[in-house]
Design an enzyme around this catalytic site. Sequence first.
Site, PDB file in Angstrom:
ATOM      1  N   SER A 501       0.804  -1.232   0.000  1.00  0.00           N
ATOM      2  CA  SER A 501       0.000   0.000   0.000  1.00  0.00           C
ATOM      3  C   SER A 501       0.834   1.277   0.000  1.00  0.00           C
ATOM      4  O   SER A 501       0.447   2.290   0.606  1.00  0.00           O
ATOM      5  CB  SER A 501      -0.959   0.016   1.192  1.00  0.00           C
ATOM      6  OG  SER A 501      -1.734  -1.137   1.189  1.00  0.00           O
ATOM      7  N   ARG A 502       1.984   1.220  -0.632  1.00  0.00           N
ATOM      8  CA  ARG A 502       2.837   2.409  -0.808  1.00  0.00           C
ATOM      9  C   ARG A 502       3.403   2.969   0.500  1.00  0.00           C
ATOM     10  O   ARG A 502       3.842   4.109   0.538  1.00  0.00           O
ATOM     11  CB  ARG A 502       2.082   3.530  -1.562  1.00  0.00           C
ATOM     12  CG  ARG A 502       1.637   3.126  -2.962  1.00  0.00           C
ATOM     13  CD  ARG A 502       2.873   3.000  -3.862  1.00  0.00           C
ATOM     14  NE  ARG A 502       2.570   2.598  -5.228  1.00  0.00           N
ATOM     15  CZ  ARG A 502       2.605   1.320  -5.649  1.00  0.00           C
ATOM     16  NH1 ARG A 502       2.872   0.352  -4.823  1.00  0.00           N
ATOM     17  NH2 ARG A 502       2.364   1.040  -6.907  1.00  0.00           N
TER      18      ARG A 502
END
Length: 579
Positions: A501-502
Site C-alpha cells: 500500500s505504498r
Amino acid sequence: MRTSIRKTKTMTCLLANSLFVKSSIASFQSPKPSLYLSDAFCTFPTGFCNSNPRCSRRWFCSSSRTMEWISYLSQLEAAEIDETLMGPLGFSVDQLMELAGLSVATAIAEVYRSSEYSRVLAICGPGNNGGDGLVAARHLHHFGYKPSICYPKRTPKPLYTGLVTQLESLSIPFLSVEDLPSDLSNEFDIMVDAMFGFSFHGTPRPPFDNLIQRLASLHNYDQTHQKSPVIVSVDIPSGWHVEEGDISGEGIKPDMLVSLTAPKFCAKKFRGPHHFLGGRFVPLTIVDKYKLCLPPYPGTSMCVRIGKPPQVDISALRENYISPAFLEEQVEADPFNQFHKWFDDAVAAGLREPNAMALSTAGKDGKPSSRMVLLKGVDKDGLVWYTNYESKKAHQLSENACASILFYWDGLNRQVRVEGSVEKVSEEESEQYFHSRPRGSQIGAMVSEQSSVVPGREAFHRKYKELEDQFSDGSLIPKPKHWGGYRLKPELFEFWQGQPSRLHDRLQYSLVEFITNKFSFLVTSLKELKIAVFFSELIKVGVCSRKSQKLFHSKILVLLLLQAICYTEISEYLHAWRR
Ligand SMILES: NC(=O)C1=CN([C@@H]2O[C@H](COP(=O)(O)OP(=O)(O)OC[C@H]3O[C@@H](n4cnc5c(N)ncnc54)[C@H](OP(=O)(O)O)[C@@H]3O)[C@@H](O)[C@H]2O)[C@@H](O)CC1
Ligand SMILES: [K+]
C-alpha cells in the site's frame, strides 16, 4: 501524420513533424549498447525468418508493431506434420507433449504472474491437447501456481495415466465436472482450455459442450473486468473450427492463445491480447516441406509472442510490494556496510547485473541527464565506474562534480540512492582495470568516440576489425587517453524498501545533516557555557549565594561533558563514513 525521414550526409535524420533530431550515437559504456536510437524502440526481435533459411521474408516491426509474416496450417497439414514428427523424424509423443506443455506454462508465466494469478483450472480433453494441459499444469505447479485439473474423459494409455500419477504425487487436486464450483470466477484466476486441438471436428459432445459454454460465458476480452479469470487456449480455442474459427460467434474468446508448432488457420480470427507460439522443436525438414515462416525464439525461451502486443493502460500498471519491514534498529551503523549487505543480497537473489546503476549528472546549465553505467568497485573512498572522458557525462562532471547514483533491485523491491561529489580515479587505477577487461571491450574503448555522431555502423565495425587484426598477436592493447574511471564520494545514502500500500520504508544516512546537527548543538552549548561561566564569575565577587555557585559549577561540568561526547560522536561518524 506524415512521418518521413530525411537523411543528411552526416547520418543525422530529421523526423518530419517532430522537433527531435535522430542521430547514430556511439556508445559502448551502457549495459546494453545501442548504436541506433531507432533500435531502442523496437520490442520484437528483428531478423530473417530463422527457421527457414530459404525464406527471404523479413521479420520487422511495422508502425502498428505487428509481425508481418507467419505461416498458418490447415487441419490436414497439422495432422500430417504430427505424423511425420512421430514417424520418420523419430520423435515420441511424450517428448512433443512435454515441450508443448512447457511452452504453454512459460507463455502463461510470461504474462500472468503467479503472485496475482495463482489459482489455475486446467480443463483437459481426451486427446493430445488434453495431454498438453496436464503437462502445463505440472510445470505451472513448479513455477509457483496452484493448479487444479478437470479431466472428465480420461484416456487409459500409459502416457496419460503416467501424467495423472505425476500430478497426483504433487497433491494437485482433480475435480469432476460436478465438483466444479457454480461460479468459476470466484475460484480461479486462469482457466487453461486444453479440451480440443487440431483434431476437433463437428460440434462438441457432452460433457465438453457444457464446459465450453461455461468458459464462453465467463467474459470476453473487450470487457476487461478485474475479477474474471483469464482464458488460455492451448493450440486452438476449444470448439472453434480448426480453419474457420468461431463460426457461431458464441464460442470461447480466449485472452491468450498458445499456438503449437505453427498457428492453425483459425488463429487468424483470434482477437485476444496475447498470442504466443510454442513447440520449439520444428526441424528443418518440416520447415522446408511446408515452407514455414516462423518467428525466431528469443534466447532460450520456449515461447515467442506473435501478433500485436496489447495496448497497456500505463496508469493501471502498479505493483503492491510485499517485502519484510526495513527497520532502523536493523541497519548497519556504517552506510557502506549496509550497502554491501544489500548488494550481496542482490547477487544472491540472482538478479541480472546487480551492479547496473543509473548515473545522473548535470553541467553548469543545470539540465540533468541520466544513463545506466556499471559499478566496478566500492571501497572506503566511494563508488567507482569507468567511461569515456569525452562523453557527455564527463563534460557535465567537469563543470559540476555533484552526481547521483541509483540502484534498483527489482526482485527485492529495493532501491539505493547515493549522492555526492565525483572525481577521476588515478591513471594507475584506470590502467589496472582497463587491462583486466576482455580484449574485445578494450578494443571497443579505442573505437568508441562516445556521445559523438558516428558515420555509421559499418565504419565502426571496420575500425574495430582493423584494431582486432593489429592486436591479434596478443600484444598489450594501450589504454586510450580518453578512457578512465570516476569515483563518487558519498555524502548521502538512502535505502528504500518497497512495502504494501505504498507505505515504503526509507532510511537515510546523511553526512551533511548529521554534522550540521552536531555543530548547531555545539554552538548552542558553547553559548550556554559562556553564560554559566559569566555567572560563576559573578558568584566569585559575591553577587550570588553559595547554593547558586554549586548549581552553575555542575551546569558547566554537564555542558563540558556533553560537548566532549558530541566531539567524539562527530569523529566516530566521520571515521565510520570514510572507513
Ligand atoms: N505435432 C504437433 O503439432 C503437436 C501437437 N500436440 C497437441 O496435440 C493436439 C492434437 O491432438 P489430437 O490429435 O489427439 O487431437 P485433439 O484435438 O486433442 O482431440 C482429439 C480427441 O477429441 C475428440 N473429439 C474430436 N471432436 C470432438 C467433438 N466434437 N466432441 C467431443 N470429442 C471430440 C476425439 O474423439 P473422436 O472424435 O476421435 O472420437 C479425440 O478423442 C494439438 O492440437 C496439440 O495440442 C502436442 O501435444 C505435441 C506436438
Ligand atoms: K484447446
